[in-house]
Motif scaffolding. Structure first.
Motif, PDB file in Angstrom:
ATOM      1  N   ASN A 151      26.370 -29.167  37.272  1.00 41.38           N
ATOM      2  CA  ASN A 151      25.954 -28.584  35.986  1.00 41.38           C
ATOM      3  C   ASN A 151      27.118 -27.980  35.212  1.00 41.38           C
ATOM      4  N   LEU A 152      28.352 -28.343  35.574  1.00 45.88           N
ATOM      5  CA  LEU A 152      29.519 -27.666  35.015  1.00 45.88           C
ATOM      6  C   LEU A 152      29.598 -27.709  33.490  1.00 45.88           C
ATOM      7  N   PRO A 153      29.346 -28.850  32.821  1.00 51.57           N
ATOM      8  CA  PRO A 153      29.430 -28.831  31.345  1.00 51.57           C
ATOM      9  C   PRO A 153      28.523 -27.778  30.707  1.00 51.57           C
ATOM     10  N   GLY A 154      27.272 -27.701  31.163  1.00 49.03           N
ATOM     11  CA  GLY A 154      26.356 -26.707  30.616  1.00 49.03           C
ATOM     12  C   GLY A 154      26.760 -25.288  30.969  1.00 49.03           C
ATOM     13  N   ILE A 155      27.306 -25.100  32.166  1.00 47.86           N
ATOM     14  CA  ILE A 155      27.759 -23.774  32.584  1.00 47.86           C
ATOM     15  C   ILE A 155      28.905 -23.305  31.690  1.00 47.86           C
ATOM     16  N   ILE A 156      29.839 -24.201  31.410  1.00 48.87           N
ATOM     17  CA  ILE A 156      30.977 -23.844  30.557  1.00 48.87           C
ATOM     18  C   ILE A 156      30.499 -23.499  29.143  1.00 48.87           C
ATOM     19  N   ILE A 157      29.635 -24.331  28.581  1.00 46.26           N
ATOM     20  CA  ILE A 157      29.154 -24.096  27.218  1.00 46.26           C
ATOM     21  C   ILE A 157      28.416 -22.756  27.130  1.00 46.26           C
ATOM     22  N   THR A 158      27.580 -22.467  28.119  1.00 43.55           N
ATOM     23  CA  THR A 158      26.845 -21.203  28.127  1.00 43.55           C
ATOM     24  C   THR A 158      27.796 -20.028  28.320  1.00 43.55           C
ATOM     25  N   GLY A 159      28.773 -20.186  29.208  1.00 49.27           N
ATOM     26  CA  GLY A 159      29.737 -19.116  29.432  1.00 49.27           C
ATOM     27  C   GLY A 159      30.546 -18.780  28.199  1.00 49.27           C
ATOM     28  N   ASP A 167      37.724  -4.447  33.726  1.00 49.20           N
ATOM     29  CA  ASP A 167      37.713  -5.273  32.516  1.00 49.20           C
ATOM     30  C   ASP A 167      37.080  -6.638  32.736  1.00 49.20           C
ATOM     31  N   ILE A 168      36.978  -7.049  34.008  1.00 42.12           N
ATOM     32  CA  ILE A 168      36.476  -8.390  34.332  1.00 42.12           C
ATOM     33  C   ILE A 168      35.532  -8.299  35.526  1.00 42.12           C
ATOM     34  N   ALA A 169      34.458  -9.070  35.489  1.00 42.02           N
ATOM     35  CA  ALA A 169      33.556  -9.218  36.634  1.00 42.02           C
ATOM     36  C   ALA A 169      33.534 -10.679  37.052  1.00 42.02           C
ATOM     37  N   ALA A 170      33.702 -10.918  38.342  1.00 43.37           N
ATOM     38  CA  ALA A 170      33.590 -12.279  38.885  1.00 43.37           C
ATOM     39  C   ALA A 170      32.214 -12.430  39.517  1.00 43.37           C
ATOM     40  N   VAL A 171      31.489 -13.472  39.145  1.00 44.38           N
ATOM     41  CA  VAL A 171      30.108 -13.669  39.595  1.00 44.38           C
ATOM     42  C   VAL A 171      30.049 -14.885  40.510  1.00 44.38           C
ATOM     43  N   SER A 172      29.603 -14.659  41.739  1.00 44.72           N
ATOM     44  CA  SER A 172      29.523 -15.731  42.731  1.00 44.72           C
ATOM     45  C   SER A 172      28.217 -16.513  42.616  1.00 44.72           C
ATOM     46  N   PHE A 173      28.239 -17.717  43.209  1.00 47.71           N
ATOM     47  CA  PHE A 173      27.053 -18.557  43.391  1.00 47.71           C
ATOM     48  C   PHE A 173      26.334 -18.892  42.090  1.00 47.71           C
ATOM     49  N   ILE A 174      27.104 -19.124  41.051  1.00 48.07           N
ATOM     50  CA  ILE A 174      26.542 -19.677  39.816  1.00 48.07           C
ATOM     51  C   ILE A 174      26.144 -21.127  40.087  1.00 48.07           C
ATOM     52  N   ARG A 175      24.935 -21.502  39.685  1.00 55.00           N
ATOM     53  CA  ARG A 175      24.463 -22.871  39.940  1.00 55.00           C
ATOM     54  C   ARG A 175      24.059 -23.614  38.671  1.00 55.00           C
ATOM     55  N   THR A 176      23.542 -22.896  37.679  1.00 48.58           N
ATOM     56  CA  THR A 176      22.989 -23.524  36.480  1.00 48.58           C
ATOM     57  C   THR A 176      23.371 -22.720  35.240  1.00 48.58           C
ATOM     58  N   PRO A 177      23.224 -23.323  34.044  1.00 45.03           N
ATOM     59  CA  PRO A 177      23.424 -22.550  32.816  1.00 45.03           C
ATOM     60  C   PRO A 177      22.482 -21.350  32.734  1.00 45.03           C
ATOM     61  N   GLU A 178      21.279 -21.483  33.301  1.00 52.67           N
ATOM     62  CA  GLU A 178      20.326 -20.366  33.290  1.00 52.67           C
ATOM     63  C   GLU A 178      20.860 -19.182  34.097  1.00 52.67           C
ATOM     64  N   ASP A 179      21.604 -19.464  35.167  1.00 53.32           N
ATOM     65  CA  ASP A 179      22.223 -18.380  35.933  1.00 53.32           C
ATOM     66  C   ASP A 179      23.208 -17.602  35.066  1.00 53.32           C
ATOM     67  N   VAL A 180      23.970 -18.334  34.259  1.00 53.81           N
ATOM     68  CA  VAL A 180      24.945 -17.687  33.374  1.00 53.81           C
ATOM     69  C   VAL A 180      24.213 -16.853  32.318  1.00 53.81           C
ATOM     70  N   ILE A 193      32.818 -21.212  40.717  1.00 54.36           N
ATOM     71  CA  ILE A 193      32.279 -22.555  40.960  1.00 54.36           C
ATOM     72  C   ILE A 193      32.499 -22.883  42.432  1.00 54.36           C
ATOM     73  N   GLU A 194      31.413 -22.854  43.210  1.00 57.00           N
ATOM     74  CA  GLU A 194      31.563 -23.014  44.658  1.00 57.00           C
ATOM     75  C   GLU A 194      30.417 -23.776  45.312  1.00 57.00           C
ATOM     76  N   THR A 195      29.516 -24.339  44.506  1.00 59.20           N
ATOM     77  CA  THR A 195      28.365 -25.046  45.068  1.00 59.20           C
ATOM     78  C   THR A 195      28.221 -26.415  44.406  1.00 59.20           C
ATOM     79  N   ILE A 196      27.449 -27.289  45.068  1.00 61.89           N
ATOM     80  CA  ILE A 196      27.172 -28.615  44.498  1.00 61.89           C
ATOM     81  C   ILE A 196      26.459 -28.508  43.153  1.00 61.89           C
ATOM     82  N   PRO A 197      25.395 -27.670  43.006  1.00 61.43           N
ATOM     83  CA  PRO A 197      24.749 -27.559  41.690  1.00 61.43           C
ATOM     84  C   PRO A 197      25.708 -27.064  40.614  1.00 61.43           C
TER      85      PRO A 197
END
Length: 306
Positions: free
Chosen positions: A182-190, A126-139, A174-178
């Protein structure tokens, strides 16, 4: 398993060529360590930090050279100089993790292997965890891959699996400096998907950001996620002594209380994991009357009744 021992000032070569970690055969030979992501070696620049084994060994890039090979495609060798080890040197075994906190990696958030795994997840979880997200484009790329999987199932007449792909929960790690930057954009995109969440991977974050920042960074991530209404998992080393040795330290009880500000807590495995879950459950019941995520409340204290 082969091991190399390094001291401050030693040199080593990180190579994109597929080979086993090599112990020098003769005095003066520079050890070579292969990287499972060749693109990462090619992206290194002089001065970039390279961290091995959760930061136990820190090195810096001296130079990167492209090496022509008659047997295969050209590969890259990055000459590194060790900048920090523990006193007496640091042993480095095969298959240890590598962190590149200041290197811009030209990679998608999902490899071809990840995409194949994601197809399996769609059918079985039911859920997938995705590692090494860095940018909203990754999401966005993760979402595009899931939409593509959904279309494949639709074309094959599997409407139920197409719906599962579109409704699959996605946890962004969330595990990297980028990722932190970029957390606000990552959250909004997610949040464009109905089911989305964050995981705060404190172990890798501590390696990348430095341990001195871990007093504030998890709280900042939790606060921003709470403001966005995004559920959060807090992980790495919560009640680790309890799970492994059967007795918690005083510090990790306080740490577990902090972890309970998140919607979910990830515990490490260990022979006493059941007891650790019991302690966390009991602590959650008490803390649930004393705090609401990051908001502290004062419940009725029996000892103060008089």
């Amino acid at each position: 398993m082969q091991k190399l021992r390094f001291h401050t000032g030693d040199k080593l070569i990180l190579t994109s060529r597929e080979e086993v970690t090599a112990i020098p055969k003769q005095f003066g030979e520079v050890p070579r360590i292969s990287c499972s992501l060749p693109e990462a070696v090619a992206a290194l620049k002089p001065g970039d930090p390279v961290l091995f084994d959760d930061g136990a060994l820190a090195a810096e890039v001296v130079e990167v050279v492209a090496v022509e090979s008659s047997e295969s495609e050209p590969y890259f060798d990055a000459l590194l100089r060790v900048r920090r080890t523990k006193p007496g040197g640091q042993a480095l075994a095969e298959h240890k993790g590598i962190n590149l906190p200041q290197t811009d990696l030209p990679l998608n958030s999902l490899t071809d292997e990840d995409i194949e795994h994601l197809k399996f997840v769609v059918e079985n979880a039911d859920i997938a965890a995705v590692s090494f997200i860095r940018t909203p484009e990754d999401v966005e790329y993760v979402h595009q891959v899931l939409d593509g999987i959904a279309r494949e199932h639709e074309e094959a007449g599997r409407a139920d699996l197409a719906e599962r792909a579109r409704s699959l929960g996605v946890v962004l790690k969330i595990e990297t400096i980028p990722a932190f930057a970029n957390l606000p954009g990552i959250i909004i995109t997610g949040m464009r998907r109905n089911k989305s969440g964050l995981m705060i991977a404190r172990g890798d974050l501590a390696v990348e950001l430095g341990f001195d920042r871990m007093g504030e960074v998890p709280g900042q991530i939790l606060t921003l996620a709470q403001a966005a209404g995004m559920p959060t998992i807090l992980g790495t080393q919560v009640l680790e002594n309890m799970a492994k040795a059967g007795l918690p330290s005083r510090a990790e009880i306080t740490d577990a209380a902090f972890a309970l500000r998140a919607e979910c807590v990830m515990l490490n495995k260990g022979p006493h994991i059941t007891a650790a879950i019991g302690i966390l459950n009991n602590l959650a019941a008490k803390m649930g009357r004393s705090q609401r995520k990051s908001r502290i409340m004062l419940r009725k204290i029996r000892s103060w009744a008089h």
